[in-house]
Scaffold this motif. Sequence first.
Motif, PDB file in Angstrom:
ATOM      1  N   LEU A 161       0.820  -1.215   0.000  1.00 57.82           N
ATOM      2  CA  LEU A 161       0.000   0.000   0.000  1.00 57.82           C
ATOM      3  C   LEU A 161       0.854   1.266   0.000  1.00 57.82           C
ATOM      4  CD1 LEU A 161      -2.886  -0.840   2.520  1.00 57.82           C
ATOM      5  CD2 LEU A 161      -3.006  -0.730   0.022  1.00 57.82           C
ATOM      6  N   VAL A 162       1.864   1.286   0.867  1.00 58.82           N
ATOM      7  CA  VAL A 162       2.691   2.491   0.986  1.00 58.82           C
ATOM      8  C   VAL A 162       3.472   2.757  -0.302  1.00 58.82           C
ATOM      9  CG1 VAL A 162       4.636   3.535   2.222  1.00 58.82           C
ATOM     10  CG2 VAL A 162       2.833   2.353   3.500  1.00 58.82           C
ATOM     11  N   GLU A 163       4.037   1.707  -0.879  1.00 55.30           N
ATOM     12  CA  GLU A 163       4.827   1.872  -2.098  1.00 55.30           C
ATOM     13  C   GLU A 163       3.980   2.375  -3.262  1.00 55.30           C
ATOM     14  OE1 GLU A 163       6.654  -1.871  -2.788  1.00 55.30           O
ATOM     15  OE2 GLU A 163       7.985  -1.733  -1.041  1.00 55.30           O
ATOM     16  N   ASN A 164       2.684   2.064  -3.244  1.00 56.98           N
ATOM     17  CA  ASN A 164       1.818   2.438  -4.354  1.00 56.98           C
ATOM     18  C   ASN A 164       0.795   3.498  -3.971  1.00 56.98           C
ATOM     19  OD1 ASN A 164       2.531   0.344  -6.581  1.00 56.98           O
ATOM     20  ND2 ASN A 164       2.338  -0.871  -4.711  1.00 56.98           N
ATOM     21  N   ALA A 165       1.042   4.194  -2.856  1.00 56.28           N
ATOM     22  CA  ALA A 165       0.060   5.172  -2.368  1.00 56.28           C
ATOM     23  C   ALA A 165      -0.218   6.273  -3.388  1.00 56.28           C
ATOM     24  CB  ALA A 165       0.542   5.786  -1.054  1.00 56.28           C
ATOM     25  N   GLY A 166       0.754   6.577  -4.214  1.00 57.09           N
ATOM     26  CA  GLY A 166       0.553   7.647  -5.193  1.00 57.09           C
ATOM     27  C   GLY A 166      -0.388   7.271  -6.321  1.00 57.09           C
ATOM     28  N   THR A 167      -0.533   5.989  -6.589  1.00 63.62           N
ATOM     29  CA  THR A 167      -1.347   5.553  -7.732  1.00 63.62           C
ATOM     30  C   THR A 167      -2.485   4.621  -7.358  1.00 63.62           C
ATOM     31  OG1 THR A 167       0.209   3.727  -8.132  1.00 63.62           O
ATOM     32  CG2 THR A 167       0.591   5.779  -9.334  1.00 63.62           C
ATOM     33  N   ARG A 200      -5.799   2.890  -5.908  1.00 59.48           N
ATOM     34  CA  ARG A 200      -7.163   3.323  -5.609  1.00 59.48           C
ATOM     35  C   ARG A 200      -7.891   2.173  -4.920  1.00 59.48           C
ATOM     36  NH1 ARG A 200      -4.868   7.119  -7.165  1.00 59.48           N
ATOM     37  NH2 ARG A 200      -5.523   8.788  -8.584  1.00 59.48           N
ATOM     38  N   LEU A 201      -9.031   2.470  -4.325  1.00 56.72           N
ATOM     39  CA  LEU A 201      -9.847   1.422  -3.739  1.00 56.72           C
ATOM     40  C   LEU A 201     -10.633   0.743  -4.851  1.00 56.72           C
ATOM     41  CD1 LEU A 201     -11.029   3.122  -0.435  1.00 56.72           C
ATOM     42  CD2 LEU A 201      -9.354   1.287  -0.705  1.00 56.72           C
ATOM     43  N   GLN A 244     -14.335   7.596   3.579  1.00 58.90           N
ATOM     44  CA  GLN A 244     -13.920   6.501   2.695  1.00 58.90           C
ATOM     45  C   GLN A 244     -13.295   5.362   3.505  1.00 58.90           C
ATOM     46  OE1 GLN A 244     -10.763   7.438  -0.133  1.00 58.90           O
ATOM     47  NE2 GLN A 244     -12.039   6.672  -1.822  1.00 58.90           N
ATOM     48  N   SER A 245     -12.470   5.715   4.457  1.00 55.96           N
ATOM     49  CA  SER A 245     -11.824   4.733   5.320  1.00 55.96           C
ATOM     50  C   SER A 245     -12.866   3.948   6.117  1.00 55.96           C
ATOM     51  CB  SER A 245     -10.858   5.446   6.271  1.00 55.96           C
ATOM     52  OG  SER A 245     -10.328   4.574   7.236  1.00 55.96           O
ATOM     53  N   PHE A 246     -13.789   4.666   6.742  1.00 56.88           N
ATOM     54  CA  PHE A 246     -14.791   4.003   7.578  1.00 56.88           C
ATOM     55  C   PHE A 246     -15.752   3.164   6.729  1.00 56.88           C
ATOM     56  CE2 PHE A 246     -18.748   4.025  10.194  1.00 56.88           C
ATOM     57  CZ  PHE A 246     -18.243   3.318  11.271  1.00 56.88           C
ATOM     58  N   PHE A 247     -16.068   3.633   5.545  1.00 55.10           N
ATOM     59  CA  PHE A 247     -16.928   2.876   4.626  1.00 55.10           C
ATOM     60  C   PHE A 247     -16.329   1.499   4.352  1.00 55.10           C
ATOM     61  CE2 PHE A 247     -18.151   1.536   0.359  1.00 55.10           C
ATOM     62  CZ  PHE A 247     -19.524   1.732   0.349  1.00 55.10           C
ATOM     63  N   LEU A 266      -6.618  -2.808   6.559  1.00 56.69           N
ATOM     64  CA  LEU A 266      -5.528  -2.229   5.776  1.00 56.69           C
ATOM     65  C   LEU A 266      -6.062  -1.355   4.647  1.00 56.69           C
ATOM     66  CD1 LEU A 266      -3.833  -4.069   7.529  1.00 56.69           C
ATOM     67  CD2 LEU A 266      -2.418  -4.563   5.536  1.00 56.69           C
ATOM     68  N   ALA A 267      -7.138  -1.796   3.994  1.00 54.07           N
ATOM     69  CA  ALA A 267      -7.736  -0.972   2.940  1.00 54.07           C
ATOM     70  C   ALA A 267      -8.207   0.363   3.501  1.00 54.07           C
ATOM     71  CB  ALA A 267      -8.906  -1.709   2.294  1.00 54.07           C
ATOM     72  N   ALA A 268      -8.666   0.371   4.747  1.00 55.58           N
ATOM     73  CA  ALA A 268      -9.129   1.607   5.380  1.00 55.58           C
ATOM     74  C   ALA A 268      -8.002   2.613   5.554  1.00 55.58           C
ATOM     75  CB  ALA A 268      -9.767   1.297   6.739  1.00 55.58           C
ATOM     76  N   ASN A 269      -6.768   2.148   5.512  1.00 61.86           N
ATOM     77  CA  ASN A 269      -5.637   3.065   5.658  1.00 61.86           C
ATOM     78  C   ASN A 269      -5.223   3.729   4.354  1.00 61.86           C
ATOM     79  OD1 ASN A 269      -4.139   3.508   8.309  1.00 61.86           O
ATOM     80  ND2 ASN A 269      -4.686   1.340   8.460  1.00 61.86           N
ATOM     81  N   LEU A 270      -5.585   3.135   3.212  1.00 60.82           N
ATOM     82  CA  LEU A 270      -5.141   3.704   1.940  1.00 60.82           C
ATOM     83  C   LEU A 270      -5.594   5.157   1.757  1.00 60.82           C
ATOM     84  CD1 LEU A 270      -3.659   3.466  -0.728  1.00 60.82           C
ATOM     85  CD2 LEU A 270      -5.703   2.403  -1.713  1.00 60.82           C
ATOM     86  N   PRO A 271      -6.857   5.516   2.028  1.00 59.11           N
ATOM     87  CA  PRO A 271      -7.240   6.929   1.893  1.00 59.11           C
ATOM     88  C   PRO A 271      -6.427   7.850   2.797  1.00 59.11           C
ATOM     89  CG  PRO A 271      -9.185   5.529   2.102  1.00 59.11           C
ATOM     90  CD  PRO A 271      -8.006   4.675   2.419  1.00 59.11           C
ATOM     91  N   LEU A 272      -6.042   7.358   3.974  1.00 58.16           N
ATOM     92  CA  LEU A 272      -5.254   8.167   4.906  1.00 58.16           C
ATOM     93  C   LEU A 272      -3.824   8.317   4.400  1.00 58.16           C
ATOM     94  CD1 LEU A 272      -6.547   6.589   8.249  1.00 58.16           C
ATOM     95  CD2 LEU A 272      -7.564   8.413   6.877  1.00 58.16           C
TER      96      LEU A 272
END
Length: 465
Positions: free
Chosen positions: A220-226, A228-229, A296-299, A320-326
Amino acid sequence: MAPKIAPLTDHAKPADLLRSIQNAPAGLTLAQLLERHPSVARRTAQRWLGQWAADGSIVAQGAARARHYRAAAMQGVPGLGPHPRSGPDGFPAAIPLSADSLDVLAYVDQPLQARKPVGYQRDFLQAYQPNLTWYLPAPLRRQLHQMGQTADAHAPAGTYSRAILNRLLIDLSWASSQLEGNTYSRLDTRALIEHGQVAAGKAGIETQMILNHKSAIELLVENAGTARLDRYTLMNLHAALAENLLPNPADEGRLRQHVVEIGQSVFRPLSVPQQLDEALNELLDKAGQISDPFEQSFFMLVHVPYLQPFADINKRTSRLAANLPLFRANLCPLTFVDVPEQAYSRAILGVYELTRVELLRDVFVWAYERSTQEYLAIKQDLAEPDPTRLAYRGLIKQTIHAVVTHLGGDALALIAQAVAAHVPETERPAVHALIVEELRRLHEGVLARYGLRPSEFAAWQAGKG
Protein backbone atom coordinates in the motif's frame (compact mmCIF):
# COMPACT_ATOMS: atom_id res chain seq x y z
CA MET A 1 -39.35 -18.57 49.92
CA ALA A 2 -37.01 -15.66 49.35
CA PRO A 3 -37.93 -12.44 51.19
CA LYS A 4 -39.34 -9.56 49.19
CA ILE A 5 -37.07 -6.62 48.48
CA ALA A 6 -38.00 -3.90 50.92
CA PRO A 7 -38.44 -0.32 49.68
CA LEU A 8 -35.58 2.04 50.30
CA THR A 9 -38.00 4.25 52.16
CA ASP A 10 -41.71 4.42 52.79
CA HIS A 11 -41.88 7.52 50.63
CA ALA A 12 -39.15 7.18 48.00
CA LYS A 13 -37.85 10.37 46.43
CA PRO A 14 -36.82 10.93 42.81
CA ALA A 15 -33.17 10.80 43.85
CA ASP A 16 -33.69 7.27 45.19
CA LEU A 17 -34.89 5.99 41.82
CA LEU A 18 -32.14 7.81 39.94
CA ARG A 19 -29.56 6.34 42.31
CA SER A 20 -30.88 2.83 41.63
CA ILE A 21 -30.44 3.37 37.87
CA GLN A 22 -26.94 4.77 38.33
CA ASN A 23 -25.98 1.73 40.41
CA ALA A 24 -27.18 -0.74 37.77
CA PRO A 25 -24.61 -0.90 34.90
CA ALA A 26 -26.94 -3.06 32.79
CA GLY A 27 -29.87 -0.72 33.37
CA LEU A 28 -33.30 -1.37 34.86
CA THR A 29 -36.76 -1.79 33.42
CA LEU A 30 -39.73 0.14 34.82
CA ALA A 31 -40.97 -3.06 36.45
CA GLN A 32 -37.61 -3.60 38.17
CA LEU A 33 -37.59 -0.02 39.42
CA LEU A 34 -41.09 -0.33 40.84
CA GLU A 35 -40.15 -3.60 42.52
CA ARG A 36 -37.33 -1.78 44.30
CA HIS A 37 -39.50 1.23 45.09
CA PRO A 38 -43.05 -0.05 45.64
CA SER A 39 -44.16 3.18 47.31
CA VAL A 40 -43.82 5.06 43.98
CA ALA A 41 -46.84 5.08 41.69
CA ARG A 42 -46.22 3.79 38.15
CA ARG A 43 -47.42 7.06 36.58
CA THR A 44 -45.14 9.08 38.87
CA ALA A 45 -42.12 6.90 38.00
CA GLN A 46 -42.90 7.24 34.30
CA ARG A 47 -43.02 11.04 34.65
CA TRP A 48 -39.66 11.13 36.43
CA LEU A 49 -38.09 8.81 33.86
CA GLY A 50 -39.38 11.00 31.04
CA GLN A 51 -37.89 14.11 32.66
CA TRP A 52 -34.49 12.45 33.23
CA ALA A 53 -34.38 11.15 29.67
CA ALA A 54 -35.23 14.63 28.36
CA ASP A 55 -32.49 16.36 30.36
CA GLY A 56 -29.89 13.69 29.53
CA SER A 57 -29.52 12.21 33.00
CA ILE A 58 -30.46 8.75 31.70
CA VAL A 59 -30.83 6.98 28.36
CA ALA A 60 -33.70 4.68 27.41
CA GLN A 61 -33.10 1.57 25.30
CA GLY A 62 -35.53 -0.92 23.82
CA ALA A 63 -39.29 -0.77 23.62
CA ALA A 64 -42.38 -1.71 25.63
CA ARG A 65 -41.72 -3.99 28.61
CA ALA A 66 -38.11 -4.61 27.50
CA ARG A 67 -37.27 -0.89 27.74
CA HIS A 68 -34.23 -0.37 29.99
CA TYR A 69 -33.03 2.82 31.59
CA ARG A 70 -29.30 3.41 32.04
CA ALA A 71 -27.29 6.22 33.55
CA ALA A 72 -26.17 8.55 30.75
CA ALA A 73 -22.54 9.48 30.15
CA MET A 74 -21.55 13.10 30.42
CA GLN A 75 -22.00 14.80 27.08
CA GLY A 76 -19.01 16.14 25.19
CA VAL A 77 -18.82 18.34 22.10
CA PRO A 78 -22.26 18.55 20.44
CA GLY A 79 -22.57 15.94 17.73
CA LEU A 80 -19.36 14.18 18.73
CA GLY A 81 -20.71 11.90 21.44
CA PRO A 82 -20.06 11.55 25.16
CA HIS A 83 -16.89 11.84 27.16
CA PRO A 84 -15.27 8.80 28.84
CA ARG A 85 -17.34 6.86 31.35
CA SER A 86 -17.35 3.53 33.11
CA GLY A 87 -17.67 1.14 30.19
CA PRO A 88 -19.16 -2.32 29.62
CA ASP A 89 -16.95 -5.40 29.77
CA GLY A 90 -14.43 -5.41 26.92
CA PHE A 91 -14.57 -1.64 26.47
CA PRO A 92 -11.98 0.56 28.19
CA ALA A 93 -13.63 3.28 30.20
CA ALA A 94 -11.88 5.76 27.90
CA ILE A 95 -13.94 4.73 24.83
CA PRO A 96 -16.95 7.07 24.73
CA LEU A 97 -20.13 5.25 23.69
CA SER A 98 -23.24 7.09 22.55
CA ALA A 99 -26.74 6.02 23.58
CA ASP A 100 -27.17 4.47 20.13
CA SER A 101 -23.96 2.47 20.58
CA LEU A 102 -25.12 1.19 23.95
CA ASP A 103 -28.34 0.10 22.28
CA VAL A 104 -26.35 -1.89 19.69
CA LEU A 105 -24.17 -3.34 22.43
CA ALA A 106 -27.18 -4.44 24.47
CA TYR A 107 -28.45 -6.39 21.46
CA VAL A 108 -25.23 -8.15 20.42
CA ASP A 109 -24.47 -9.08 24.04
CA GLN A 110 -27.59 -11.24 24.17
CA PRO A 111 -27.15 -15.02 23.83
CA LEU A 112 -27.16 -16.33 20.25
CA GLN A 113 -30.58 -17.91 20.68
CA ALA A 114 -32.07 -14.54 21.62
CA ARG A 115 -30.85 -12.82 18.42
CA LYS A 116 -32.78 -13.09 15.17
CA PRO A 117 -30.98 -14.86 12.28
CA VAL A 118 -30.47 -12.43 9.41
CA GLY A 119 -29.00 -12.55 5.92
CA TYR A 120 -27.11 -9.99 3.85
CA GLN A 121 -29.26 -6.87 3.40
CA ARG A 122 -28.63 -5.54 -0.12
CA ASP A 123 -30.32 -2.21 0.53
CA PHE A 124 -27.74 -1.41 3.25
CA LEU A 125 -25.16 -0.83 0.51
CA GLN A 126 -27.61 0.27 -2.19
CA ALA A 127 -29.03 3.04 0.00
CA TYR A 128 -25.59 4.59 0.51
CA GLN A 129 -25.06 7.56 -1.81
CA PRO A 130 -21.45 8.81 -1.90
CA ASN A 131 -21.06 12.39 -0.64
CA LEU A 132 -24.77 12.53 0.23
CA THR A 133 -24.93 9.73 2.80
CA TRP A 134 -22.51 10.21 5.68
CA TYR A 135 -21.65 7.59 8.30
CA LEU A 136 -19.38 10.23 9.89
CA PRO A 137 -21.23 13.54 10.51
CA ALA A 138 -19.55 16.78 9.42
CA PRO A 139 -18.48 17.86 12.97
CA LEU A 140 -16.88 14.46 13.48
CA ARG A 141 -15.05 14.59 10.15
CA ARG A 142 -13.68 18.02 11.04
CA GLN A 143 -12.49 16.67 14.38
CA LEU A 144 -10.77 13.71 12.70
CA HIS A 145 -9.02 15.97 10.18
CA GLN A 146 -7.75 18.17 13.01
CA MET A 147 -6.48 15.09 14.87
CA GLY A 148 -4.72 13.51 11.91
CA GLN A 149 -3.26 16.51 10.07
CA THR A 150 0.49 16.34 9.42
CA ALA A 151 3.08 18.75 8.09
CA ASP A 152 3.05 16.76 4.82
CA ALA A 153 -0.57 17.64 4.00
CA HIS A 154 0.34 19.23 0.65
CA ALA A 155 3.18 16.85 -0.26
CA PRO A 156 2.80 14.11 -2.90
CA ALA A 157 0.46 11.27 -1.89
CA GLY A 158 2.12 8.79 0.46
CA THR A 159 4.94 11.09 1.64
CA TYR A 160 4.00 10.82 5.32
CA SER A 161 3.41 7.06 5.34
CA ARG A 162 6.80 6.49 3.71
CA ALA A 163 8.46 8.68 6.34
CA ILE A 164 7.01 6.64 9.20
CA LEU A 165 7.11 3.27 7.42
CA ASN A 166 9.46 1.47 9.83
CA ARG A 167 7.28 2.29 12.85
CA LEU A 168 4.05 1.76 10.89
CA LEU A 169 5.06 -1.76 9.85
CA ILE A 170 5.50 -2.78 13.47
CA ASP A 171 2.45 -1.08 14.97
CA LEU A 172 -0.15 -1.94 12.35
CA SER A 173 1.13 -5.50 11.81
CA TRP A 174 1.10 -6.16 15.55
CA ALA A 175 -2.22 -4.50 16.43
CA SER A 176 -4.18 -5.87 13.47
CA SER A 177 -2.84 -9.36 14.15
CA GLN A 178 -3.76 -9.09 17.82
CA LEU A 179 -7.37 -8.51 16.79
CA GLU A 180 -7.18 -11.97 15.19
CA GLY A 181 -5.88 -13.60 18.37
CA ASN A 182 -2.17 -13.44 17.50
CA THR A 183 0.00 -13.67 20.63
CA TYR A 184 3.15 -11.95 19.30
CA SER A 185 4.10 -9.05 21.55
CA ARG A 186 5.08 -5.68 20.17
CA LEU A 187 8.75 -6.45 20.88
CA ASP A 188 8.42 -9.87 19.20
CA THR A 189 6.89 -8.17 16.17
CA ARG A 190 9.68 -5.64 16.01
CA ALA A 191 12.36 -8.36 16.18
CA LEU A 192 10.62 -10.31 13.40
CA ILE A 193 10.14 -7.33 11.09
CA GLU A 194 13.47 -5.63 11.64
CA HIS A 195 15.75 -8.64 12.06
CA GLY A 196 13.83 -11.68 10.77
CA GLN A 197 13.92 -13.16 14.27
CA VAL A 198 11.05 -15.60 14.88
CA ALA A 199 9.70 -15.51 18.46
CA ALA A 200 10.28 -18.69 20.45
CA GLY A 201 7.25 -20.82 21.19
CA LYS A 202 4.96 -19.17 18.64
CA ALA A 203 2.95 -21.08 16.07
CA GLY A 204 4.02 -20.77 12.45
CA ILE A 205 0.62 -19.32 11.56
CA GLU A 206 1.28 -16.37 13.89
CA THR A 207 4.65 -15.62 12.33
CA GLN A 208 3.17 -15.87 8.85
CA MET A 209 0.34 -13.52 9.80
CA ILE A 210 2.77 -10.82 10.96
CA LEU A 211 4.95 -11.13 7.85
CA ASN A 212 1.88 -11.02 5.61
CA HIS A 213 0.77 -7.79 7.26
CA LYS A 214 4.21 -6.35 6.64
CA SER A 215 4.09 -7.25 2.94
CA ALA A 216 0.57 -5.86 2.56
CA ILE A 217 1.43 -2.57 4.27
CA GLU A 218 4.52 -2.15 2.08
CA LEU A 219 2.35 -2.82 -0.96
CA LEU A 220 0.00 0.00 0.00
CA VAL A 221 2.69 2.49 0.99
CA GLU A 222 4.83 1.87 -2.10
CA ASN A 223 1.82 2.44 -4.35
CA ALA A 224 0.06 5.17 -2.37
CA GLY A 225 0.55 7.65 -5.19
CA THR A 226 -1.35 5.55 -7.73
CA ALA A 227 -3.40 2.93 -5.87
CA ARG A 228 -7.16 3.32 -5.61
CA LEU A 229 -9.85 1.42 -3.74
CA ASP A 230 -10.52 -0.72 -6.76
CA ARG A 231 -10.70 -4.41 -7.51
CA TYR A 232 -7.01 -4.73 -8.37
CA THR A 233 -5.90 -3.16 -5.08
CA LEU A 234 -8.33 -5.11 -2.90
CA MET A 235 -7.58 -8.47 -4.50
CA ASN A 236 -3.81 -8.03 -4.28
CA LEU A 237 -4.08 -6.73 -0.73
CA HIS A 238 -6.01 -9.85 0.25
CA ALA A 239 -3.50 -12.06 -1.56
CA ALA A 240 -0.64 -10.51 0.44
CA LEU A 241 -2.49 -10.97 3.74
CA ALA A 242 -3.62 -14.51 2.91
CA GLU A 243 -0.36 -15.97 1.63
CA ASN A 244 0.21 -19.44 3.11
CA LEU A 245 -2.70 -19.05 5.55
CA LEU A 246 -5.71 -20.47 3.67
CA PRO A 247 -6.46 -24.20 3.31
CA ASN A 248 -6.81 -23.69 -0.44
CA PRO A 249 -4.10 -21.40 -1.88
CA ALA A 250 -6.35 -20.77 -4.87
CA ASP A 251 -8.54 -18.62 -2.58
CA GLU A 252 -5.75 -16.05 -2.13
CA GLY A 253 -6.85 -12.82 -3.81
CA ARG A 254 -9.99 -14.38 -5.32
CA LEU A 255 -13.71 -14.04 -4.59
CA ARG A 256 -14.96 -16.97 -2.55
CA GLN A 257 -16.88 -19.71 -4.31
CA HIS A 258 -18.55 -21.24 -1.26
CA VAL A 259 -20.67 -20.45 1.78
CA VAL A 260 -19.00 -18.98 4.86
CA GLU A 261 -20.29 -18.83 8.41
CA ILE A 262 -19.53 -16.19 11.01
CA GLY A 263 -18.57 -17.59 14.40
CA GLN A 264 -20.70 -16.44 17.35
CA SER A 265 -23.11 -14.64 15.04
CA VAL A 266 -26.57 -15.18 13.55
CA PHE A 267 -25.53 -13.33 10.37
CA ARG A 268 -25.50 -15.30 7.11
CA PRO A 269 -23.46 -13.64 4.30
CA LEU A 270 -24.27 -13.88 0.61
CA SER A 271 -23.50 -17.29 -0.84
CA VAL A 272 -24.03 -16.96 -4.63
CA PRO A 273 -20.73 -16.05 -6.40
CA GLN A 274 -22.45 -13.90 -9.03
CA GLN A 275 -24.22 -11.87 -6.36
CA LEU A 276 -20.94 -11.48 -4.49
CA ASP A 277 -19.26 -10.23 -7.64
CA GLU A 278 -21.99 -7.69 -8.34
CA ALA A 279 -22.06 -6.45 -4.75
CA LEU A 280 -18.27 -6.06 -4.65
CA ASN A 281 -18.34 -4.01 -7.85
CA GLU A 282 -20.99 -1.75 -6.36
CA LEU A 283 -19.09 -1.47 -3.07
CA LEU A 284 -15.85 -0.43 -4.78
CA ASP A 285 -17.61 1.91 -7.18
CA LYS A 286 -19.18 3.78 -4.27
CA ALA A 287 -15.98 3.74 -2.22
CA GLY A 288 -14.08 5.31 -5.11
CA GLN A 289 -16.54 8.21 -5.31
CA ILE A 290 -16.30 9.22 -1.64
CA SER A 291 -14.45 12.53 -1.36
CA ASP A 292 -13.55 12.58 2.34
CA PRO A 293 -10.69 10.24 3.29
CA PHE A 294 -12.13 9.43 6.73
CA GLU A 295 -15.58 8.62 5.37
CA GLN A 296 -13.92 6.50 2.70
CA SER A 297 -11.82 4.73 5.32
CA PHE A 298 -14.79 4.00 7.58
CA PHE A 299 -16.93 2.88 4.63
CA MET A 300 -14.37 0.14 3.89
CA LEU A 301 -14.27 -0.92 7.55
CA VAL A 302 -18.04 -1.34 7.44
CA HIS A 303 -18.78 -2.88 4.07
CA VAL A 304 -15.87 -5.24 3.32
CA PRO A 305 -16.48 -7.41 6.41
CA TYR A 306 -20.24 -7.16 5.90
CA LEU A 307 -19.98 -8.48 2.34
CA GLN A 308 -17.38 -11.17 3.23
CA PRO A 309 -16.08 -11.29 -0.37
CA PHE A 310 -13.21 -13.67 0.49
CA ALA A 311 -13.04 -17.16 1.97
CA ASP A 312 -11.37 -15.67 5.07
CA ILE A 313 -9.23 -12.69 6.14
CA ASN A 314 -11.95 -10.15 5.31
CA LYS A 315 -11.58 -8.00 8.43
CA ARG A 316 -7.79 -7.81 8.07
CA THR A 317 -8.25 -6.75 4.46
CA SER A 318 -10.72 -4.05 5.50
CA ARG A 319 -8.41 -2.67 8.20
CA LEU A 320 -5.53 -2.23 5.78
CA ALA A 321 -7.74 -0.97 2.94
CA ALA A 322 -9.13 1.61 5.38
CA ASN A 323 -5.64 3.06 5.66
CA LEU A 324 -5.14 3.70 1.94
CA PRO A 325 -7.24 6.93 1.89
CA LEU A 326 -5.25 8.17 4.91
CA PHE A 327 -1.92 7.32 3.26
CA ARG A 328 -2.94 9.14 0.09
CA ALA A 329 -3.99 12.26 2.01
CA ASN A 330 -0.81 12.26 4.17
CA LEU A 331 -2.87 11.87 7.33
CA CYS A 332 -1.85 9.89 10.39
CA PRO A 333 -2.52 6.17 9.91
CA LEU A 334 -5.10 4.10 11.77
CA THR A 335 -3.04 1.41 13.52
CA PHE A 336 -5.65 -0.09 15.91
CA VAL A 337 -3.08 -0.06 18.71
CA ASP A 338 -4.75 -0.68 22.11
CA VAL A 339 -8.13 -1.57 20.55
CA PRO A 340 -9.51 -4.52 22.57
CA GLU A 341 -10.55 -7.51 20.47
CA GLN A 342 -13.87 -7.74 22.37
CA ALA A 343 -14.73 -4.13 21.60
CA TYR A 344 -13.89 -4.47 17.90
CA SER A 345 -15.66 -7.80 17.42
CA ARG A 346 -18.86 -6.61 19.10
CA ALA A 347 -18.84 -3.45 16.99
CA ILE A 348 -18.53 -5.59 13.85
CA LEU A 349 -21.41 -7.78 15.09
CA GLY A 350 -23.56 -4.65 15.23
CA VAL A 351 -22.92 -4.16 11.51
CA TYR A 352 -23.51 -7.84 10.69
CA GLU A 353 -26.72 -8.36 12.60
CA LEU A 354 -28.31 -4.91 12.71
CA THR A 355 -26.64 -3.03 9.80
CA ARG A 356 -25.92 -0.32 12.36
CA VAL A 357 -22.59 1.51 12.41
CA GLU A 358 -22.77 3.54 15.62
CA LEU A 359 -20.75 1.20 17.83
CA LEU A 360 -18.07 0.65 15.19
CA ARG A 361 -17.95 4.41 14.62
CA ASP A 362 -17.25 5.07 18.30
CA VAL A 363 -14.46 2.46 18.27
CA PHE A 364 -13.08 3.94 15.02
CA VAL A 365 -12.91 7.47 16.43
CA TRP A 366 -11.29 6.36 19.68
CA ALA A 367 -8.81 4.14 17.83
CA TYR A 368 -7.85 6.96 15.50
CA GLU A 369 -7.27 9.35 18.38
CA ARG A 370 -4.95 6.77 19.96
CA SER A 371 -3.06 6.41 16.68
CA THR A 372 -2.58 10.14 16.24
CA GLN A 373 -1.25 10.51 19.78
CA GLU A 374 1.44 7.97 18.91
CA TYR A 375 2.42 9.31 15.50
CA LEU A 376 2.27 13.05 16.00
CA ALA A 377 4.55 12.54 18.99
CA ILE A 378 7.17 10.58 17.05
CA LYS A 379 7.15 12.61 13.83
CA GLN A 380 9.53 15.21 15.22
CA ASP A 381 12.09 12.47 15.88
CA LEU A 382 12.00 11.05 12.35
CA ALA A 383 15.00 11.62 10.15
CA GLU A 384 14.39 12.94 6.66
CA PRO A 385 14.53 10.18 4.03
CA ASP A 386 17.86 9.79 2.27
CA PRO A 387 17.26 11.65 -1.05
CA THR A 388 19.51 9.27 -3.01
CA ARG A 389 17.78 6.20 -1.62
CA LEU A 390 14.39 7.80 -2.36
CA ALA A 391 15.34 8.76 -5.93
CA TYR A 392 16.67 5.33 -6.84
CA ARG A 393 14.48 3.08 -4.67
CA GLY A 394 13.10 1.28 -7.74
CA LEU A 395 16.52 0.57 -9.16
CA ILE A 396 17.80 -0.61 -5.77
CA LYS A 397 14.98 -3.12 -5.43
CA GLN A 398 15.27 -4.39 -9.00
CA THR A 399 19.01 -4.85 -8.68
CA ILE A 400 18.84 -6.75 -5.41
CA HIS A 401 16.15 -8.99 -6.88
CA ALA A 402 18.38 -9.67 -9.90
CA VAL A 403 21.44 -10.43 -7.76
CA VAL A 404 19.58 -12.93 -5.54
CA THR A 405 17.76 -14.72 -8.36
CA HIS A 406 20.83 -14.88 -10.67
CA LEU A 407 22.50 -17.78 -8.91
CA GLY A 408 26.22 -18.06 -9.50
CA GLY A 409 26.53 -14.56 -10.87
CA ASP A 410 29.05 -11.97 -9.75
CA ALA A 411 27.03 -9.72 -7.44
CA LEU A 412 29.36 -6.73 -7.65
CA ALA A 413 29.51 -6.95 -11.44
CA LEU A 414 25.70 -7.07 -11.68
CA ILE A 415 25.39 -4.04 -9.40
CA ALA A 416 27.99 -2.08 -11.36
CA GLN A 417 26.25 -2.90 -14.64
CA ALA A 418 22.82 -1.78 -13.35
CA VAL A 419 24.21 1.44 -11.89
CA ALA A 420 26.11 2.30 -15.07
CA ALA A 421 22.97 1.82 -17.17
CA HIS A 422 20.62 3.97 -15.08
CA VAL A 423 22.55 6.45 -12.92
CA PRO A 424 24.43 9.61 -13.94
CA GLU A 425 28.19 9.22 -13.50
CA THR A 426 28.46 11.67 -10.61
CA GLU A 427 25.95 9.72 -8.51
CA ARG A 428 27.12 6.18 -9.31
CA PRO A 429 29.45 5.69 -6.31
CA ALA A 430 26.71 6.65 -3.83
CA VAL A 431 24.05 4.45 -5.45
CA HIS A 432 26.48 1.53 -5.79
CA ALA A 433 27.31 1.79 -2.08
CA LEU A 434 23.61 1.92 -1.14
CA ILE A 435 22.85 -1.27 -3.07
CA VAL A 436 25.79 -3.11 -1.54
CA GLU A 437 24.67 -2.02 1.94
CA GLU A 438 21.06 -3.13 1.28
CA LEU A 439 22.31 -6.49 0.02
CA ARG A 440 24.49 -6.93 3.08
CA ARG A 441 21.47 -6.34 5.38
CA LEU A 442 19.14 -8.61 3.45
CA HIS A 443 17.18 -11.02 5.68
CA GLU A 444 13.95 -13.00 5.73
CA GLY A 445 11.90 -10.16 7.20
CA VAL A 446 12.42 -7.80 4.24
CA LEU A 447 12.19 -10.19 1.29
CA ALA A 448 8.76 -8.96 0.15
CA ARG A 449 10.22 -5.49 -0.33
CA TYR A 450 12.36 -6.88 -3.13
CA GLY A 451 9.80 -9.27 -4.58
CA LEU A 452 11.74 -12.28 -3.28
CA ARG A 453 10.49 -15.55 -1.85
CA PRO A 454 12.12 -17.36 1.11
CA SER A 455 13.14 -20.25 -1.16
CA GLU A 456 15.01 -17.88 -3.49
CA PHE A 457 16.75 -16.23 -0.54
CA ALA A 458 17.74 -19.64 0.90
CA ALA A 459 19.13 -20.79 -2.45
CA TRP A 460 21.17 -17.60 -2.80
CA GLN A 461 22.60 -17.96 0.72
CA ALA A 462 23.50 -21.57 0.05
CA GLY A 463 25.23 -20.55 -3.17
CA LYS A 464 27.34 -17.98 -1.32
CA GLY A 465 28.46 -20.52 1.25
